[in-house]
Design a protein around this motif. Structure first.
Motif, PDB file in Angstrom:
ATOM      1  N   LEU A 122       0.825  -1.206   0.000  1.00 55.55           N
ATOM      2  CA  LEU A 122       0.000   0.000   0.000  1.00 55.55           C
ATOM      3  C   LEU A 122       0.864   1.263   0.000  1.00 55.55           C
ATOM      4  CD1 LEU A 122      -2.913   0.960   0.008  1.00 55.55           C
ATOM      5  CD2 LEU A 122      -2.832   0.918   2.515  1.00 55.55           C
ATOM      6  N   ARG A 123       1.958   1.257   0.758  1.00 53.69           N
ATOM      7  CA  ARG A 123       2.876   2.409   0.774  1.00 53.69           C
ATOM      8  C   ARG A 123       3.388   2.700  -0.636  1.00 53.69           C
ATOM      9  NH1 ARG A 123       7.776   1.666   4.282  1.00 53.69           N
ATOM     10  NH2 ARG A 123       7.972   3.909   4.040  1.00 53.69           N
ATOM     11  N   THR A 124       3.756   1.644  -1.361  1.00 60.56           N
ATOM     12  CA  THR A 124       4.259   1.796  -2.722  1.00 60.56           C
ATOM     13  C   THR A 124       3.169   2.309  -3.658  1.00 60.56           C
ATOM     14  OG1 THR A 124       5.833   0.008  -2.357  1.00 60.56           O
ATOM     15  CG2 THR A 124       5.345   0.567  -4.638  1.00 60.56           C
ATOM     16  N   ARG A 125       1.966   1.763  -3.523  1.00 65.13           N
ATOM     17  CA  ARG A 125       0.856   2.142  -4.413  1.00 65.13           C
ATOM     18  C   ARG A 125       0.399   3.579  -4.218  1.00 65.13           C
ATOM     19  NH1 ARG A 125      -2.066  -1.697  -7.369  1.00 65.13           N
ATOM     20  NH2 ARG A 125      -2.922   0.221  -8.198  1.00 65.13           N
ATOM     21  N   LEU A 126       0.460   4.077  -2.975  1.00 63.58           N
ATOM     22  CA  LEU A 126      -0.039   5.425  -2.698  1.00 63.58           C
ATOM     23  C   LEU A 126       1.030   6.508  -2.852  1.00 63.58           C
ATOM     24  CD1 LEU A 126      -2.329   4.799   0.408  1.00 63.58           C
ATOM     25  CD2 LEU A 126      -2.967   4.880  -2.008  1.00 63.58           C
ATOM     26  N   PRO A 178     -18.079   8.628   4.765  1.00 65.32           N
ATOM     27  CA  PRO A 178     -17.899   7.700   3.653  1.00 65.32           C
ATOM     28  C   PRO A 178     -17.136   8.294   2.474  1.00 65.32           C
ATOM     29  CG  PRO A 178     -20.227   8.206   3.993  1.00 65.32           C
ATOM     30  CD  PRO A 178     -19.464   8.897   5.069  1.00 65.32           C
ATOM     31  N   ASP A 179     -17.022   9.619   2.401  1.00 65.57           N
ATOM     32  CA  ASP A 179     -16.305  10.267   1.303  1.00 65.57           C
ATOM     33  C   ASP A 179     -14.868  10.645   1.682  1.00 65.57           C
ATOM     34  OD1 ASP A 179     -17.027  12.190   3.152  1.00 65.57           O
ATOM     35  OD2 ASP A 179     -17.558  13.704   1.661  1.00 65.57           O
ATOM     36  N   ASP A 180     -14.336  10.014   2.710  1.00 62.01           N
ATOM     37  CA  ASP A 180     -12.996  10.328   3.205  1.00 62.01           C
ATOM     38  C   ASP A 180     -11.932  10.126   2.118  1.00 62.01           C
ATOM     39  OD1 ASP A 180     -11.224  10.701   5.723  1.00 62.01           O
ATOM     40  OD2 ASP A 180     -10.382   8.965   4.681  1.00 62.01           O
ATOM     41  N   PRO A 181     -10.996  11.088   1.954  1.00 65.30           N
ATOM     42  CA  PRO A 181     -10.009  10.981   0.874  1.00 65.30           C
ATOM     43  C   PRO A 181      -9.010   9.833   1.033  1.00 65.30           C
ATOM     44  CG  PRO A 181      -9.552  12.909   2.235  1.00 65.30           C
ATOM     45  CD  PRO A 181     -10.875  12.357   2.685  1.00 65.30           C
ATOM     46  N   LEU A 182      -8.594   9.527   2.248  1.00 70.61           N
ATOM     47  CA  LEU A 182      -7.650   8.405   2.424  1.00 70.61           C
ATOM     48  C   LEU A 182      -8.341   7.079   2.142  1.00 70.61           C
ATOM     49  CD1 LEU A 182      -4.870   7.301   3.098  1.00 70.61           C
ATOM     50  CD2 LEU A 182      -5.568   7.266   5.508  1.00 70.61           C
ATOM     51  N   LYS A 225      -9.104   2.402  -1.270  1.00 68.39           N
ATOM     52  CA  LYS A 225     -10.086   1.588  -2.008  1.00 68.39           C
ATOM     53  C   LYS A 225      -9.755   1.566  -3.489  1.00 68.39           C
ATOM     54  CE  LYS A 225     -14.282  -0.432  -2.383  1.00 68.39           C
ATOM     55  NZ  LYS A 225     -14.346  -0.878  -3.715  1.00 68.39           N
ATOM     56  N   SER A 226      -9.351   2.684  -4.049  1.00 70.15           N
ATOM     57  CA  SER A 226      -8.983   2.743  -5.465  1.00 70.15           C
ATOM     58  C   SER A 226      -7.786   1.845  -5.755  1.00 70.15           C
ATOM     59  CB  SER A 226      -8.677   4.188  -5.857  1.00 70.15           C
ATOM     60  OG  SER A 226      -8.262   4.255  -7.194  1.00 70.15           O
ATOM     61  N   GLN A 229      -5.718  -6.707  -9.787  1.00 70.06           N
ATOM     62  CA  GLN A 229      -6.458  -7.828 -10.362  1.00 70.06           C
ATOM     63  C   GLN A 229      -6.432  -9.086  -9.504  1.00 70.06           C
ATOM     64  OE1 GLN A 229      -5.066  -8.387 -14.349  1.00 70.06           O
ATOM     65  NE2 GLN A 229      -6.149  -6.589 -15.104  1.00 70.06           N
ATOM     66  N   GLU A 230      -5.442  -9.226  -8.640  1.00 69.38           N
ATOM     67  CA  GLU A 230      -5.329 -10.429  -7.814  1.00 69.38           C
ATOM     68  C   GLU A 230      -6.193 -10.379  -6.553  1.00 69.38           C
ATOM     69  OE1 GLU A 230      -1.276 -11.975  -7.284  1.00 69.38           O
ATOM     70  OE2 GLU A 230      -0.671 -10.375  -8.655  1.00 69.38           O
ATOM     71  N   PHE A 231      -6.898  -9.279  -6.318  1.00 64.46           N
ATOM     72  CA  PHE A 231      -7.750  -9.147  -5.136  1.00 64.46           C
ATOM     73  C   PHE A 231      -9.175  -9.507  -5.495  1.00 64.46           C
ATOM     74  CE2 PHE A 231      -4.994  -5.600  -3.023  1.00 64.46           C
ATOM     75  CZ  PHE A 231      -3.924  -6.458  -2.994  1.00 64.46           C
ATOM     76  N   ARG A 232      -9.825 -10.277  -4.621  1.00 65.55           N
ATOM     77  CA  ARG A 232     -11.211 -10.701  -4.831  1.00 65.55           C
ATOM     78  C   ARG A 232     -12.027 -10.457  -3.557  1.00 65.55           C
ATOM     79  NH1 ARG A 232      -7.572 -14.279  -6.000  1.00 65.55           N
ATOM     80  NH2 ARG A 232      -7.752 -15.911  -4.463  1.00 65.55           N
ATOM     81  N   GLU A 233     -13.322 -10.587  -3.698  1.00 68.20           N
ATOM     82  CA  GLU A 233     -14.223 -10.466  -2.554  1.00 68.20           C
ATOM     83  C   GLU A 233     -13.964  -9.203  -1.750  1.00 68.20           C
ATOM     84  OE1 GLU A 233     -16.706 -12.706  -2.125  1.00 68.20           O
ATOM     85  OE2 GLU A 233     -15.967 -13.816  -3.855  1.00 68.20           O
ATOM     86  N   ILE A 234     -13.854  -8.079  -2.454  1.00 66.35           N
ATOM     87  CA  ILE A 234     -13.560  -6.801  -1.811  1.00 66.35           C
ATOM     88  C   ILE A 234     -14.829  -6.256  -1.156  1.00 66.35           C
ATOM     89  CG2 ILE A 234     -12.801  -4.418  -2.200  1.00 66.35           C
ATOM     90  CD1 ILE A 234     -11.283  -5.558  -4.716  1.00 66.35           C
ATOM     91  N   SER A 235     -14.679  -5.846   0.104  1.00 64.81           N
ATOM     92  CA  SER A 235     -15.805  -5.296   0.850  1.00 64.81           C
ATOM     93  C   SER A 235     -15.320  -4.057   1.592  1.00 64.81           C
ATOM     94  CB  SER A 235     -16.323  -6.335   1.842  1.00 64.81           C
ATOM     95  OG  SER A 235     -17.267  -5.773   2.714  1.00 64.81           O
ATOM     96  N   ILE A 236     -16.178  -3.051   1.686  1.00 64.87           N
ATOM     97  CA  ILE A 236     -15.832  -1.835   2.416  1.00 64.87           C
ATOM     98  C   ILE A 236     -17.001  -1.435   3.305  1.00 64.87           C
ATOM     99  CG2 ILE A 236     -16.509  -0.356   0.491  1.00 64.87           C
ATOM    100  CD1 ILE A 236     -14.284   1.613   1.477  1.00 64.87           C
ATOM    101  N   ASP A 237     -16.675  -1.087   4.543  1.00 70.29           N
ATOM    102  CA  ASP A 237     -17.681  -0.631   5.492  1.00 70.29           C
ATOM    103  C   ASP A 237     -17.271   0.763   5.965  1.00 70.29           C
ATOM    104  OD1 ASP A 237     -19.525  -0.144   7.472  1.00 70.29           O
ATOM    105  OD2 ASP A 237     -18.929  -1.826   8.731  1.00 70.29           O
TER     106      ASP A 237
END
Length: 131
Positions: free
Chosen positions: A34-38, A103-107, A112-113, A119-127
């Motif tokens: 995540l550090r690399t991606r962001l 729910p509109d928090d920038p971080l 989430k983006s 592509q290797e992530f599945r069953e993604i859920s966010i609360d």
């Protein structure tokens, strides 16, 4: 309110992570990814072990957050990972209902983006429900 994102993947090998001296919980690999991606737009701190997983801190728009990653080491494939995003608020913010972790928090949106485009992530859920 803590936001929670869960997903399944075999992309990270929890057995290859540094040992968490407090509890046998994985999460270092997810936070390093995540550090690399962001980066460079959002700079997460180096992951540190905690008794509830692995934790990074980050400041976005003058707000301080903690991002926690965790997964049980005893899971079979695919491993379910959890990311918790906690926005720190002052006592006065809480008492006056200001600076809420909505729910509109920038971080949360940036994380989430990053997860949605993997592509290797599945069953993604966010609360992001407020409680």
């Amino acid at each position: 309110m803590t936001h929670l994102i869960t997903f399944q993947t075999d992309k990270f090998d929890p057995r290859g992570e540094s040992e968490n001296p407090y509890n046998p919980i994985a999460g270092e690999g997810v936070l390093n990814w995540l550090r690399t991606r962001l980066a460079p737009a959002i700079a997460l701190s180096k992951p540190e072990p905690e008794d509830f997983g692995w934790c990074c801190s980050v400041t976005v728009d003058e707000c301080v957050y903690f991002v926690v990653a965790s997964a049980d080491l005893d899971q079979e494939s695919p491993i379910e990972w959890a990311l918790q995003i906690d926005k720190r608020r002052s006592l006065m913010d809480k008492l006056r209902g200001r600076n809420q972790h909505g729910p509109d928090d920038p971080l949360t949106a940036a994380i989430k983006s990053a997860i949605d485009t993997e592509q290797e992530f599945r069953e993604i859920s966010i609360d992001t429900a407020t409680r």
